[in-house]
Design a protein around this motif. Sequence first.
Motif, PDB file in Angstrom:
ATOM      1  N   PHE A  39       0.841  -1.194   0.000  1.00  0.00           N
ATOM      2  CA  PHE A  39       0.000   0.000   0.000  1.00  0.00           C
ATOM      3  C   PHE A  39       0.877   1.245   0.000  1.00  0.00           C
ATOM      4  O   PHE A  39       1.999   1.228   0.514  1.00  0.00           O
ATOM      5  CB  PHE A  39      -0.935  -0.013   1.212  1.00  0.00           C
ATOM      6  CG  PHE A  39      -1.877  -1.169   1.201  1.00  0.00           C
ATOM      7  CD1 PHE A  39      -3.111  -1.086   0.578  1.00  0.00           C
ATOM      8  CD2 PHE A  39      -1.515  -2.385   1.773  1.00  0.00           C
ATOM      9  CE1 PHE A  39      -3.968  -2.163   0.542  1.00  0.00           C
ATOM     10  CE2 PHE A  39      -2.363  -3.474   1.746  1.00  0.00           C
ATOM     11  CZ  PHE A  39      -3.601  -3.362   1.125  1.00  0.00           C
ATOM     12  N   TYR A  40       0.329   2.320  -0.571  1.00  0.00           N
ATOM     13  CA  TYR A  40       1.110   3.538  -0.746  1.00  0.00           C
ATOM     14  C   TYR A  40       0.890   4.504   0.417  1.00  0.00           C
ATOM     15  O   TYR A  40      -0.245   4.859   0.733  1.00  0.00           O
ATOM     16  CB  TYR A  40       0.756   4.231  -2.063  1.00  0.00           C
ATOM     17  CG  TYR A  40       1.736   5.322  -2.411  1.00  0.00           C
ATOM     18  CD1 TYR A  40       2.988   4.999  -2.923  1.00  0.00           C
ATOM     19  CD2 TYR A  40       1.413   6.660  -2.202  1.00  0.00           C
ATOM     20  CE1 TYR A  40       3.917   5.996  -3.226  1.00  0.00           C
ATOM     21  CE2 TYR A  40       2.342   7.654  -2.500  1.00  0.00           C
ATOM     22  CZ  TYR A  40       3.574   7.319  -3.010  1.00  0.00           C
ATOM     23  OH  TYR A  40       4.485   8.298  -3.299  1.00  0.00           O
ATOM     24  N   PHE A  41       1.987   4.910   1.038  1.00  0.00           N
ATOM     25  CA  PHE A  41       1.961   5.809   2.190  1.00  0.00           C
ATOM     26  C   PHE A  41       2.634   7.138   1.860  1.00  0.00           C
ATOM     27  O   PHE A  41       3.656   7.169   1.164  1.00  0.00           O
ATOM     28  CB  PHE A  41       2.733   5.199   3.378  1.00  0.00           C
ATOM     29  CG  PHE A  41       2.099   4.005   4.027  1.00  0.00           C
ATOM     30  CD1 PHE A  41       1.386   4.129   5.219  1.00  0.00           C
ATOM     31  CD2 PHE A  41       2.237   2.729   3.473  1.00  0.00           C
ATOM     32  CE1 PHE A  41       0.825   3.027   5.846  1.00  0.00           C
ATOM     33  CE2 PHE A  41       1.674   1.618   4.092  1.00  0.00           C
ATOM     34  CZ  PHE A  41       0.964   1.770   5.277  1.00  0.00           C
ATOM     35  N   VAL A  42       2.082   8.214   2.401  1.00  0.00           N
ATOM     36  CA  VAL A  42       2.752   9.516   2.430  1.00  0.00           C
ATOM     37  C   VAL A  42       2.301  10.203   3.717  1.00  0.00           C
ATOM     38  O   VAL A  42       1.199  10.736   3.792  1.00  0.00           O
ATOM     39  CB  VAL A  42       2.396  10.417   1.233  1.00  0.00           C
ATOM     40  CG1 VAL A  42       3.190  11.733   1.326  1.00  0.00           C
ATOM     41  CG2 VAL A  42       2.668   9.744  -0.088  1.00  0.00           C
ATOM     42  N   HIS A  43       3.150  10.200   4.759  1.00  0.00           N
ATOM     43  CA  HIS A  43       2.724  10.801   6.029  1.00  0.00           C
ATOM     44  C   HIS A  43       3.909  11.046   6.943  1.00  0.00           C
ATOM     45  O   HIS A  43       4.909  10.328   6.915  1.00  0.00           O
ATOM     46  CB  HIS A  43       1.681   9.914   6.733  1.00  0.00           C
ATOM     47  CG  HIS A  43       2.189   8.559   7.137  1.00  0.00           C
ATOM     48  ND1 HIS A  43       2.271   8.152   8.451  1.00  0.00           N
ATOM     49  CD2 HIS A  43       2.663   7.520   6.398  1.00  0.00           C
ATOM     50  CE1 HIS A  43       2.745   6.904   8.497  1.00  0.00           C
ATOM     51  NE2 HIS A  43       3.005   6.507   7.276  1.00  0.00           N
ATOM     52  N   THR A  44       3.745  12.063   7.768  1.00  0.00           N
ATOM     53  CA  THR A  44       4.730  12.438   8.774  1.00  0.00           C
ATOM     54  C   THR A  44       4.262  12.057  10.170  1.00  0.00           C
ATOM     55  O   THR A  44       5.078  11.864  11.071  1.00  0.00           O
ATOM     56  CB  THR A  44       4.993  13.951   8.701  1.00  0.00           C
ATOM     57  OG1 THR A  44       5.497  14.268   7.391  1.00  0.00           O
ATOM     58  CG2 THR A  44       5.988  14.426   9.748  1.00  0.00           C
ATOM     59  N   TYR A  45       2.947  11.942  10.341  1.00  0.00           N
ATOM     60  CA  TYR A  45       2.347  11.612  11.629  1.00  0.00           C
ATOM     61  C   TYR A  45       1.696  10.235  11.557  1.00  0.00           C
ATOM     62  O   TYR A  45       1.231   9.813  10.488  1.00  0.00           O
ATOM     63  CB  TYR A  45       1.310  12.669  12.025  1.00  0.00           C
ATOM     64  CG  TYR A  45       1.928  14.025  12.274  1.00  0.00           C
ATOM     65  CD1 TYR A  45       2.232  14.452  13.557  1.00  0.00           C
ATOM     66  CD2 TYR A  45       2.233  14.871  11.212  1.00  0.00           C
ATOM     67  CE1 TYR A  45       2.826  15.687  13.786  1.00  0.00           C
ATOM     68  CE2 TYR A  45       2.825  16.103  11.422  1.00  0.00           C
ATOM     69  CZ  TYR A  45       3.115  16.505  12.713  1.00  0.00           C
ATOM     70  OH  TYR A  45       3.712  17.729  12.931  1.00  0.00           O
ATOM     71  N   HIS A  46       1.640   9.554  12.680  1.00  0.00           N
ATOM     72  CA  HIS A  46       0.998   8.246  12.755  1.00  0.00           C
ATOM     73  C   HIS A  46       0.201   8.178  14.045  1.00  0.00           C
ATOM     74  O   HIS A  46       0.560   8.807  15.050  1.00  0.00           O
ATOM     75  CB  HIS A  46       2.032   7.117  12.703  1.00  0.00           C
ATOM     76  CG  HIS A  46       3.028   7.160  13.825  1.00  0.00           C
ATOM     77  ND1 HIS A  46       2.845   6.470  15.016  1.00  0.00           N
ATOM     78  CD2 HIS A  46       4.209   7.820  13.960  1.00  0.00           C
ATOM     79  CE1 HIS A  46       3.866   6.693  15.816  1.00  0.00           C
ATOM     80  NE2 HIS A  46       4.708   7.510  15.208  1.00  0.00           N
TER      81      HIS A  46
END
Length: 205
Positions: free
Chosen positions: A144-151
């Motif tokens: 799956f494709y992710f783009v994030h700085t926070y989780h």
Amino acid sequence: MIVVIDYGMGNSGSVVNMFKRIGEDVLLSSDPEQIRKATKLILPGVGSFDNGMENLAKYGLIDLLGDKVLRQGTPILGICLGIQLFMEASDEGELPGLGWIKGRAHRFDPATLGELRIPHMGWNGLDVAKEHPLVQELEHDARFYFVHTYHVCCDDPADVLTTTTYGIDFVSSVARDNVVGVQFHPEKSLRWGMNVFRRFANVAV
């Protein structure tokens, strides 16, 4: 009718297009009447936490969504920023979140990632933490494709649906009753993302 909530936070059109590709009846709308009639809801989003909450308030959707989701039990799928807005708060902002999932969104800590870059960007897998229709029969090679700085971090481990490894093991999707959220972008995740949307559309959550 599946309604994709249009609250000015990006990526809604690509979510709508993916649902149309799998033959689902879907509508992009910020109209409260259309949202009230929805049988399932999608809360997508790209951008900052406080802007997301401010836009939901500007469109008059916070109380409406609370009624639909919490009182009526309408299934909702949050995507990227959407999953973070489900939480009580975020390191990124000062406003309270929707609070449907107990916990908080935290920024990736560079000290724990070694040479890995922030944001987490690209393809990654899922480790399933519990049984759920959204990940039923998940393909062994699913990416799956992710783009994030926070989780997100959940106070209750029972809310964790999947985790993903990026220097640390972080929560990549959550599920509590009719509330489901994913940190990745199904609309950018080819056949694996299509299958996530198909499961959400066709299976009761």
